[in-house]
Design an enzyme around this catalytic site. Structure first.
Site, short mmCIF file in Angstrom:
data_model
loop_
_atom_site.label_atom_id
_atom_site.label_comp_id
_atom_site.label_asym_id
_atom_site.label_seq_id
_atom_site.Cartn_x
_atom_site.Cartn_y
_atom_site.Cartn_z
N HIS A 278 1.05 -1.23 -0.23
CA HIS A 278 0.03 0.02 -0.18
C HIS A 278 0.50 1.43 -0.06
O HIS A 278 1.79 1.34 1.21
CB HIS A 278 -0.75 0.30 1.38
N ASP B 251 -15.74 -4.24 12.71
CA ASP B 251 -15.06 -3.09 12.15
C ASP B 251 -16.36 -2.65 11.05
O ASP B 251 -17.76 -2.95 11.71
CB ASP B 251 -14.33 -2.22 11.18
#
EC number: 3.2.2.-
Length: 346
Positions: free
Chosen positions: A49, A245
């Site tokens: 990333h 989440d």
């Protein structure tokens, strides 16, 4: 079986409004297994990333720690779609690009470091004189009309966590890691004992249920960054579960691994602000953990754990969100948005 997984199983067995679809989990496991085979060993590598650090040293450890104490509640109050080129949601501009969600946090921290602000130093952000609230607020200045959610809570958590590291762990996350002796569950116990803001625990039908999203993802990101070596070595890494989440549960529903009651769907479709520890929220989080466990059991590969699956699903969710893609498993359904809960835990 870890405490988080035991509690997730309890929730799934007693849940009223969220159910784990075992057939859906088996089908998704087959699909994910094929994806992993085609992607090879490079899939979901943490360092791939663009905003993640590329070095593996103590400074990176402190970067990871700061990101994980602040990694919560990035959904937007002003943008229901939560994406798009002209979104007004909280964004950070960095190197000519706008970042939202979790990536806005990474961008803000990297931007501050580039400007010479030692924002990842626990001694710095624990000290109100060196690092006043106004400075922290400026680090998270938005490029749009929406400000970062829960700024005051984020500042409070930075101060408290930084002080613990300075007072008890030689001023670094590295000092905390040395105390855990390569044991993920020992690290989690230390986090729960010394850092109250990691205590992500709910009470469901009279039972205390551990979710521990941020504590577990701190372990996972340390492991992923260092590729299971040196600071990232945890001999019990497979005891870590999925991170409950608001984004991964959404894609688990889209993929047919979870089913929701009509009442829960209505609340989500109305974009209702749901209180933290609402029974439906607890069921969604617990069943998500258990659904990923079912997927993992069906994949049945030694080189795949719950972290692997969570990272894969989260990346996929962000990709689908950006493209507006809707999987065929829910083709007859309207798209259900992510749950709207303002919480410091996820």
């Amino acid at each position: 079986m870890s405490r988080v997984l035991q509690d997730a199983e309890f929730i799934s067995l007693n849940s009223n409004d969220v159910k784990v679809n075992k057939g859906g989990c088996a089908a998704v496991a087959t699909w994910i297994k094929e994806k992993l085979d085609s992607l090879g060993p490079q899939f979901a590598e943490w360092q791939n990333h663009e905003l993640h650090p590329k070095t593996r040293d103590v400074s990176t450890l402190d970067w990871i720690f700061l990101v994980d104490i602040l990694n919560f509640s990035f959904w937007s109050d002003v943008d229901v779609e939560d994406s798009g080129k002209h979104s007004k949601r909280f964004s950070i501009e960095y190197k000519g690009k706008l970042y939202t969600g979790y990536w806005s946090l990474c961008a803000a921290i990297n931007k501050a470091l580039d400007a010479g602000i030692p924002i990842t130093s626990p001694a710095f952000y624990a000290d109100e004189k060196q690092c006043p609230d106004t400075l922290i607020a400026s680090v998270f200045d938005s490029a749009t009309v929406e400000k970062i959610p829960l700024l005051e809570e984020r500042i409070r958590i930075m101060r408290a966590s930084g002080r613990v590291l300075v007072d008890s762990y030689h001023g670094s996350y590295c000092g905390l890691l040395k105390k855990c002796h390569n044991q993920a569950q020992r690290l989690i116990k230390l986090l729960l004992a010394d850092f109250p803001d990691f205590r992500d625990v709910s009470v469901y039908k009279g039972r205390e249920c551990y979710m521990l999203k941020r504590a577990q993802i701190l372990v996972a990101e340390t492991w992923a960054c260092f590729q299971g070596q040196n600071y990232g070595r945890f001999d019990d890494i497979d005891s870590i579960t999925m991170f409950a989440d608001y984004r991964v549960p959404q894609i688990l529903w889209q993929l047919g691994c979870l089913s929701y009651s009509s009442d829960f769907k209505k609340r989500l479709l109305k974009n209702e602000l749901i209180a933290h520890n609402d029974p439906m929220e607890i069921e969604m989080r617990g069943c998500s953990i258990w659904a990923v466990e079912k997927i993992l059991q069906n994949i049945n590969r030694k080189d795949v754990n719950a972290i692997t699956i969570d990272f894969f699903l989260w990346d996929l969710a962000k990709e689908w969100q950006a493209k507006g893609y809707k999987p065929s498993t829910q083709v007859d359904e309207v798209t259900i948005p992510c749950i709207r809960v303002r919480s410091i835990y996820y």
